[in-house]
Design an enzyme around this catalytic site. Structure first.
Site, short mmCIF file in Angstrom:
data_model
loop_
_atom_site.label_atom_id
_atom_site.label_comp_id
_atom_site.label_asym_id
_atom_site.label_seq_id
_atom_site.Cartn_x
_atom_site.Cartn_y
_atom_site.Cartn_z
N GLU A 130 35.84 50.72 42.26
CA GLU A 130 36.10 49.56 43.21
C GLU A 130 36.47 50.26 44.63
O GLU A 130 35.93 49.47 45.51
CB GLU A 130 37.32 48.69 42.79
CG GLU A 130 37.26 47.10 43.17
CD GLU A 130 38.31 46.59 42.49
OE1 GLU A 130 38.01 46.28 41.21
OE2 GLU A 130 39.38 46.02 43.07
N GLU A 190 33.09 50.90 46.10
CA GLU A 190 32.41 49.91 46.28
C GLU A 190 32.85 49.29 47.63
O GLU A 190 32.02 48.92 48.48
CB GLU A 190 32.66 48.69 45.29
CG GLU A 190 31.70 47.52 45.20
CD GLU A 190 31.93 46.62 44.28
OE1 GLU A 190 32.86 46.72 43.42
OE2 GLU A 190 31.31 45.39 44.33
N CYS A 212 39.66 41.87 38.29
CA CYS A 212 40.28 42.21 37.14
C CYS A 212 40.52 41.08 36.32
O CYS A 212 40.75 41.37 35.10
CB CYS A 212 41.37 43.36 37.37
SG CYS A 212 40.84 44.62 38.24
N SER A 266 33.97 42.03 43.47
CA SER A 266 33.73 43.40 43.28
C SER A 266 32.86 43.19 41.97
O SER A 266 33.04 42.24 41.01
CB SER A 266 35.08 44.00 43.00
OG SER A 266 34.58 45.26 42.17
N LYS A 298 41.38 36.86 28.36
CA LYS A 298 40.45 38.03 28.24
C LYS A 298 39.71 37.56 26.84
O LYS A 298 38.89 38.39 26.49
CB LYS A 298 41.52 39.23 27.82
CG LYS A 298 42.09 39.86 29.09
CD LYS A 298 41.45 40.66 29.79
CE LYS A 298 42.18 41.28 31.00
NZ LYS A 298 41.26 42.11 32.00
N GLU A 302 36.76 36.40 28.01
CA GLU A 302 35.88 37.50 28.63
C GLU A 302 35.19 38.45 27.66
O GLU A 302 33.81 38.58 27.85
CB GLU A 302 36.93 38.48 29.41
CG GLU A 302 36.22 39.51 30.39
CD GLU A 302 37.25 40.39 31.05
OE1 GLU A 302 38.22 40.83 30.48
OE2 GLU A 302 36.72 41.02 32.02
N GLU A 359 27.72 38.73 29.24
CA GLU A 359 27.32 39.84 30.23
C GLU A 359 28.14 41.11 29.64
O GLU A 359 27.81 42.24 30.22
CB GLU A 359 27.90 39.38 31.84
CG GLU A 359 27.42 38.37 32.28
CD GLU A 359 27.54 36.86 31.92
OE1 GLU A 359 27.00 36.03 31.74
OE2 GLU A 359 28.93 36.82 31.53
N CYS A 410 49.79 39.72 35.96
CA CYS A 410 49.60 40.15 34.50
C CYS A 410 51.21 40.11 33.70
O CYS A 410 51.11 39.93 32.49
CB CYS A 410 49.03 41.37 33.99
SG CYS A 410 47.47 41.47 34.80
#
Lengths: 673, 161
Positions: free
Chosen positions: A277, A280, A303, A323, A362, A365, A370, A519
């Site tokens: 990151e 980037e 994230c 990102s 998550k 996710e 993808e 988190c």
């Protein structure tokens, strides 16, 4: 200060406090249910009623302000009786399937019954017959809902998403997305904050425990586990340790005792994320400030999968700002099934990756199409912190007294920068530690490496870091002031995104975490009664960082050797790195109008069946299926004929009546004659 | 962007009128009910697509819109008939035989409460007191009150439509 009398005792309380607060400060706890300090006080359950001299009715103490000279009774006979009746009424339409409920013994409704001494239930009400709504991430069982509306407050006011709201009225009231739509088919971010505040078993994560046990018991599977940074300061609470207790060593030990083959640390991949990151960001700054070309700035962190789903629904045009980095646990999963599989010569098909996450999103996710490489999902199962606690209990492991253990090599070593990924401001700080040093060759100029303006629990925090005397390669960045913003919770994110949308965002880099505080208080974390839980977990995660010798991601030797061995050195701008570590996003739209992707699962109870066709049709079909239909509908023309027939018969009988009357009249007339 | 963009010109003009209505009311406290009321008048009922349209334009969550729609029995999410039959079930009408009227209509029309006949002619609902207790049992068809109903009279009445 106010003077009042509570239960015959003269007490004082600060101006503006409620009766409940005044009582608490004076060591009297008033029983309550829907009230949640700092979050929810609307007086909807009425359990906290008290008697006030001079007031006709009992008052809910969580919303009634204390006043000078007030005489309050929190526990006299009238109050006790009222509380019991209220409790019994709550139970009357509650699905009392307690022994099979995963909140059994951790249920606030149960605890309340015990507290106020209810031993009978005299009422029986209509039960909600809504099917259990299961999505990849969250499960809703409305038969257990007590309509306390904590989730409504969290979803609407704190997160600003408004997925959950009361529908229908009276006994038919349910809390949910509108029009009976399953939660997996709407724009819910799956942040799971509702599951944290639910006092009963109505809202919870969709369980993955059985799948993980199955994998652990499969001799052909190599089961790899990884744990997120925020777990280590929260898991202890599942076993009665004080909030925030650091349990990193015990955690690794418990995972090994559960039978996992490799105990890896998501922290490792957090360090990796920072390098990816960070480069980037430098790249985008380079394009914008040096090449003077258009690029998507501010860049925004990626994230937090709840945040990702939110932006895909609400700001689909802003996706280029994200990102492209996968979130750390997805990176680690991808690395395990490639780099590590090759290293230990195991077919990635036989590897089962489990992530222990503070997060319910998550679970969504890992179900994203993808997040696959070579037709294998990067991660196979996600356990929330609460679920891991359950598993450790099921296995009979004495967690509190376990000795410490290290994480396994090669994906277990991490720096302090990775630890703070678990709290708001942490990803930003970790990135700055690395980016600043890579650009200038010097350490980030903040005391103890903490970027103080972005430390803390405010909704939106901002800072600026000026680049001075950079290394030769970054000469063009000399004097540039990198402006950053940090937010946690989706309502803060919304404010920052409105700026980006309107083209007035002053920032270069924005960190967004979907849950307030980050988190540490994610949707999968232990439910805590401690209002200070955020501060405590945050403090301990910072000390975890400070306790490490290496505190900057780019100094992690394990990461550097991974780059060298597998990706041809850092920075790695090649196909393999892109495939393993980066992803793309999809435009969903507020009403899923851009993509037909549903995250509805079939309920294990087999109560409802979901087709995979367009979700809206599903919602409509479900609605009509649940509404009872008359056995047979008479054909329309028959109906018309029948009614015409009846109509004519009526006319006929009216005419006959008239004839009879006329006959009488005639006969009367003729008699007279 | 929404379903209405693919639909008939008639639908489009209805959506346009609703959009105008929203512009009039938007931002005012408590205006959602006004908008829904007007939208139902224009469109006939409030299906999911229309609720999404309203949620989007009013900038409120869909769950809030549907929460209001499902709370008030006046709003309907299903297509409604040309004529709306409302049987009064207020106290006076109830004791004077309102219930029999309801049962009779359920049988005759072959629909559930709130349902619409297959030919789209009638939608059948019950109302709380309509304020015509002296005429009990009363029913309303559209805006007209019919007094002292019996099953036979109902049949006669329906045949006129």
């Amino acid at each position: 200060m106010l003077n009042l009398t509570i239960n015959g005792i003269q007490v004082t309380a600060p101006e503006g406090s409620t009766i409940m607060e005044a009582a608490k400060q004076n060591h009297i706890q008033i029983p309550s249910l829907c009230y949640l300090e700092n979050v929810h006080s609307v007086g909807s359950c009425r359990i906290c009623v008290v008697e006030i001299d001079g007031a006709k009715t009992l008052q809910a103490s969580c919303i009634t302000k204390a006043r000078e000279g007030m005489i309050v009774h929190t526990n006299n006979e009238r109050v006790q009786k009222a509380r019991k009746v209220l409790y019994e009424l709550l139970l009357s339409d509650h699905n009392q399937d307690c022994l099979n409920c995963n909140r059994n013994t951790s249920c606030e409704l149960q605890a309340l019954g015990r507290q106020i001494g209810v031993e009978e239930s005299r009422f029986e009400g209509k039960q909600v017959s809504h099917p259990v709504d299961v999505s990849v991430s969250l499960t809703r069982d409305m038969s257990k809902c007590i309509l306390c509306r904590r989730c409504v407050t969290v979803c609407n006011e704190i997160q600003g998403t408004g997925i959950l709201n009361p529908q229908n009225r009276g006994f038919d009231t349910v809390i949910g997305p509108g029009m009976d739509l399953p939660i997996g088919s709407v724009n819910c971010a799956f942040c799971g904050q509702c599951t944290v505040v639910c006092p009963v078993g109505a809202l919870k994560e969709t369980a993955s425990i059985q799948n993980v046990w199955k994998a652990l018991n499969d001799p052909d599977k190599r089961v790899v586990v990884q744990v997120a940074p925020a777990i280590r300061v929260a898991i202890g609470e599942e076993f009665g340790l004080p909030p925030g207790t650091r349990c990193t060593g015990k955690l690794a030990n418990a995972l090994s005792m559960l039978g996992f083959d490799d105990i890896f640390d998501t922290n490792w991949a957090a360090d990796l994320t920072i390098l990816e990151e960070g480069s980037e960001l430098m790249n985008r700054l380079n394009i914008a400030l040096y090449e003077k070309k258009v690029t998507a700035l501010p860049m925004i962190t990626s994230c937090s999968p709840g945040w990702i789903k939110y932006i895909e629904h609400s700001y689909p045009n802003l996706l280029p700002h994200l990102s492209t980095c996968k979130s750390p646990h997805m990176m680690l999963g991808a690395v395990v099934k490639s780099y590590y599989a090759e290293k230990i010569s195991i077919d990635p098909e036989n590897i089962y990756v489990v992530s222990v996450m503070p997060c319910t999103a998550k679970k969504f996710e890992i179900a994203r199409p993808e997040m696959m490489n070579k037709n294998l999902p990067n991660v196979d199962a996600v356990l929330t912190c609460r679920e891991l606690g359950d598993m450790i209990k099921q296995a009979g492991i004495d967690f509190v007294n376990l000795p410490d253990r290290e994480f396994d090599a090669p994906l277990g070593f991490s720096t302090g920068a990775a630890d703070i990924f678990g709290l708001t401001g942490g990803v930003m700080e970790a990135a700055l530690r690395t980016v600043y040093e890579l650009i200038t060759g010097r350490e980030l100029p903040f005391a103890n490496l903490h970027v103080t303006p972005i430390v803390g629990l405010d909704s939106i925090k901002e800072a600026a870091v000026k680049i001075e005397q950079p290394l030769e390669a970054y000469r063009h960045l000399d004097g540039v002031e990198v402006k950053i913003a940090v937010t946690s919770g989706l309502s803060g994110a919304k404010k920052l995104m409105e700026q980006v949308k309107d083209g007035v965002s002053p920032y270069h880099f924005i960190e967004v975490m979907g849950c307030p505080g980050g988190c540490i208080t994610g949707g999968g974390q232990p439910r805590s009664q401690d209002p200070q839980v955020r501060e405590k977990r945050m403090k301990n995660l910072y000390s975890e960082d400070e306790s490490k010798v290496i505190r900057k991601s780019h100094e992690n030797p394990s990461i550097l050797s991974f780059y060298k061995e597998y990706l041809g050195g850092f920075p790695a701008d090649n196909h393999l790195a892109h495939e393993l570590l980066h992803t793309h996003y999809v435009q969903r739209g507020e009403f899923n109008q851009f993509i037909e992707e549903s995250f509805v699962l079939e309920s294990p109870q087999d109560i409802k069946r979901q087709s995979t066709q367009r979700v809206k049709e599903t919602g409509a079909a479900q609605k009509s299926a649940t509404s009872p239909k008359r056995e047979e509908l008479k054909p329309l023309n028959m109906l018309n004929l029948e009614s015409e027939n009846k109509h004519l018969k009526n006319k006929l009988s009216d005419a006959m009546e008239t004839i009879d009357i006329l006959k009488i009249v005639i006969s009367d007339y003729s008699k007279q004659k | 962007m929404y379903a209405y963009t693919n639909s008939s010109t008639e639908d489009k003009s209805k959506y346009n009128s609703i959009a105008n209505l929203i512009d009039l009311h938007k931002g005012r406290e408590g205006s959602l009910i006004q908008v829904l009321h007007g939208a139902q008048k224009i469109y006939g009922y409030l299906p999911l697509d229309l609720q999404e349209f309203i949620a989007d334009k009013m900038e409120v969550p869909l769950s809030k819109v549907s929460g209001v729609v499902s709370f008030y029995s006046f709003f309907s999410v299903k297509p409604r008939g040309q004529h709306i039959i409302r049987v009064c079930m207020g106290t006076a009408c109830y004791v004077r035989g309102g219930k029999e009227i309801v049962e009779h209509l359920l049988d005759t029309l072959g629909v559930e409460l709130g349902g619409t006949t297959a030919d789209g002619k009638f939608t059948f609902e019950v109302a709380r007191c309509i304020g015509s207790c002296g005429l009990a049992p009363a029913i309303m068809i559209d805006d007209v009150v019919y007094k002292q109903m019996t099953p036979a009279k109902v049949n006669t009445l329906l045949a006129k439509f």
